[in-house]
Design a protein around this motif. Structure first.
Motif: not given
Ligand code: CA
Length: 311
Positions: A138-142, A175-177, A33-37
């Protein structure tokens, strides 16, 4: 077999990143499950696709005076207590119409914006109740923007993951970015113990300072492989539909990823937005699984991809 990553939850059916969308994706059989953070004013980590609140909530009605000069409402300007008062909606365009008109109706429903802690708790509870081991992504946004705003998300995220019981590369965490500098920093300075995925966009999106044209070259991918475990390219980076009679061919990027031992997790597979060169959603998914050889797919329709992969 390729893993199914529920992009913003089962967002083809319920408003993106709501806990209901995550629960549904779990029930549909997603593997991750993806989470944009994004961070709130008081430094809480929220699960939210971008730093703005206005296209996915009633923030403009609830707090009409709180937009910035650009007319947008930023999660960073609101405390968690205030964000908890908002209703989360399916994504709208600037004019208030639906981005995806066949999905959950905009401006309706009884949903909220979750925190990362709430979502990690939900995943743990569902896994316990169902005897499964569904992962988080989870994706670390900006990150650069957030640092300018006075908050550094990466260490906060790593701390929350550890608190939730995740320890290292054997755990179901990626962990994605998009920001290549941040991916490097996660591995080399912050000792991120989890698998890392470098997202690849197009330079025209202005998503980060990263040069994605350079990143997709053999040298660029080798640099990524020095710190990351995988790449998350846009699906258009992996196929060329223009050169031969409209029949899709596979670009070199998949081979580059394999040669560098990087997992390949392209985004985003949408049944209501099938790209040129593919007649149906099923054709699209099957081409990427069989011809491109992806290791996972980000999709808004996890049920459809799960059933296709079973065949
Ligand atoms: Ca995303």
């Amino acid at each position: 077999m390729a893993v199914v990553i529920a992009h913003r939850g089962a967002s083809g059916y319920l408003p993106e990143h709501t806990l209901a969308a995550k629960r549904l994706a779990f029930e549909m059989g997603a593997d991750y499950l993806e989470q944009d953070i994004v961070a709130s004013r008081d430094g809480e980590l929220l699960v939210l696709h971008d730093v703005h609140l206005d296209r996915i909530s009633n923030v403009a009605e609830k707090y009409p005076e709180r937009c910035r000069e650009d007319g947008r409402y930023y999660a960073r300007d609101f405390d968690l207590d205030e964000i908890r008062q908002l209703s989360a909606w399916e994504r709208m365009r600037a004019d208030g119409t639906a981005v995806y008109p066949d999905r959950y109706p905009v401006r309706s429903g009884d949903f909220g914006i979750p925190t990362l802690a709430e979502e990690l708790a939900l995943v743990r509870e569902l896994n316990e109740a169902h005897g499964r081991d569904v992962g988080v992504y989870p994706e670390i946004k900006r990150p650069a923007w957030h640092k300018e705003e006075g908050v550094d998300i990466a260490p906060l995220l790593l701390a929350e993951l550890r608190t939730a019981g995740y320890e290292g590369k054997d755990d179901p965490v990626f962990v994605q970015c998009f920001d290549a500098g941040e991916v490097r920093r996660l591995r080399l300075e912050l000792d991120c113990p989890f698998r890392l995925v470098q997202l690849i966009g197009n330079n025209s999106w202005l998503e980060s300072a990263t040069d994605y044209d350079a990143l997709r070259t053999p040298e660029g991918i080798a640099e990524v492989a020095a710190v990351a475990d995988g790449i998350g390219p846009h699906l258009s980076h992996l196929v060329d539909v223009e050169n031969v009679d409209g029949i899709p061919t596979v670009t070199d990027l998949a081979t580059l990823a394999r040669d560098n031992e990087l997992v390949l997790h392209p985004y985003t597979f949408r049944a209501d937005d099938v790209p040129p060169g593919f007649a149906t959603f099923d054709d699209l998914v099957q081409f990427f699984v069989q011809e491109v050889g992806v290791d996972g797919l980000f999709t808004d329709f996890p049920d459809r991809v799960v059933s296709l992969l079973k065949v």
